[in-house]
Design a protein around this motif. Structure first.
Motif, short mmCIF file in Angstrom:
data_model
loop_
_atom_site.label_atom_id
_atom_site.label_comp_id
_atom_site.label_asym_id
_atom_site.label_seq_id
_atom_site.Cartn_x
_atom_site.Cartn_y
_atom_site.Cartn_z
N HIS A 5 0.85 -1.19 0.00
CA HIS A 5 0.00 0.00 0.00
C HIS A 5 0.88 1.24 0.00
O HIS A 5 1.96 1.23 0.62
CB HIS A 5 -0.91 -0.01 1.24
N GLN A 46 -7.78 -3.26 -0.31
CA GLN A 46 -7.10 -1.99 -0.59
C GLN A 46 -7.98 -0.82 -0.12
O GLN A 46 -7.47 0.17 0.39
CB GLN A 46 -6.78 -1.85 -2.09
N ASP A 50 -6.98 2.19 2.31
CA ASP A 50 -7.14 3.59 1.91
C ASP A 50 -7.90 4.38 2.97
O ASP A 50 -7.52 5.50 3.32
CB ASP A 50 -7.88 3.69 0.57
#
Length: 166
Positions: A5, A46, A50
């Motif tokens: 990430h 993901q 985020d």
């Protein structure tokens, strides 16, 4: 296995498949421990990472929202916020003023203002679920880990509840 990430870098899972990331971030003059955890790497998206990165970046706003939620519970004499405040007044007695950053005359508000944000724990596998996605831990004395208030947030950063650690 691992997840990569932009904010967290490479998140490698442990032998049991769990993920753990920890960092200390500054919020004003406070050092806040931020942990991201999930029991199974496969349950972390993901999108969850985020949202977690966004929460860390907006920690000041989340702190303000959490404190406002505590203030809104002052009207309910049976709330855990009131119970926490009364317990702090009883246990600290005359020493309470040593922990207050501002003395306005409204002790309840003064205690909420003086609480230190000790930690933010992000439960990355709870993204979009009904369980808390993030938990903020507040205390008057950062060394006293039993006397804390926990503010539970959902994925959108809305307060779900304010509870004591008991």
């Amino acid at each position: 296995m691992a997840i990569e990430h932009d904010y967290f870098g490479l998140l490698e899972s442990g032998p049991d498949g769990s993920i753990f990331w920890s960092e200390t971030v500054e919020l004003g003059d406070q050092a806040v421990t931020v942990d991201l955890t999930a029991p199974d790497e496969d349950d972390v998206s993901q999108a969850a990472l985020d949202v977690a990165a966004g929460m860390i970046a907006s920690l000041e706003a989340i702190d303000r929202t959490s404190r406002n939620a505590m203030v809104s519970e002052l009207d309910d004499r049976t709330s855990e916020v009131i119970e926490f405040i009364l317990q702090q007044q009883e246990s600290l007695g005359d020493d309470l003023e040593d922990y207050l950053v501002d003395i306005s005359g409204d002790t309840h508000i003064d205690i909420i203002r003086s609480l230190r944000l000790i930690s933010l724990t992000i439960l990355a596998d709870e993204h979009g679920g009904t369980e808390p996605f993030a938990v903020l831990e507040y205390g008057l004395d950062p060394d006293e880990t039993d006397d804390v208030l926990l503010v539970n947030l959902n994925t959108d950063g809305d307060v779900q509840s304010v509870t004591s650690a008991d």
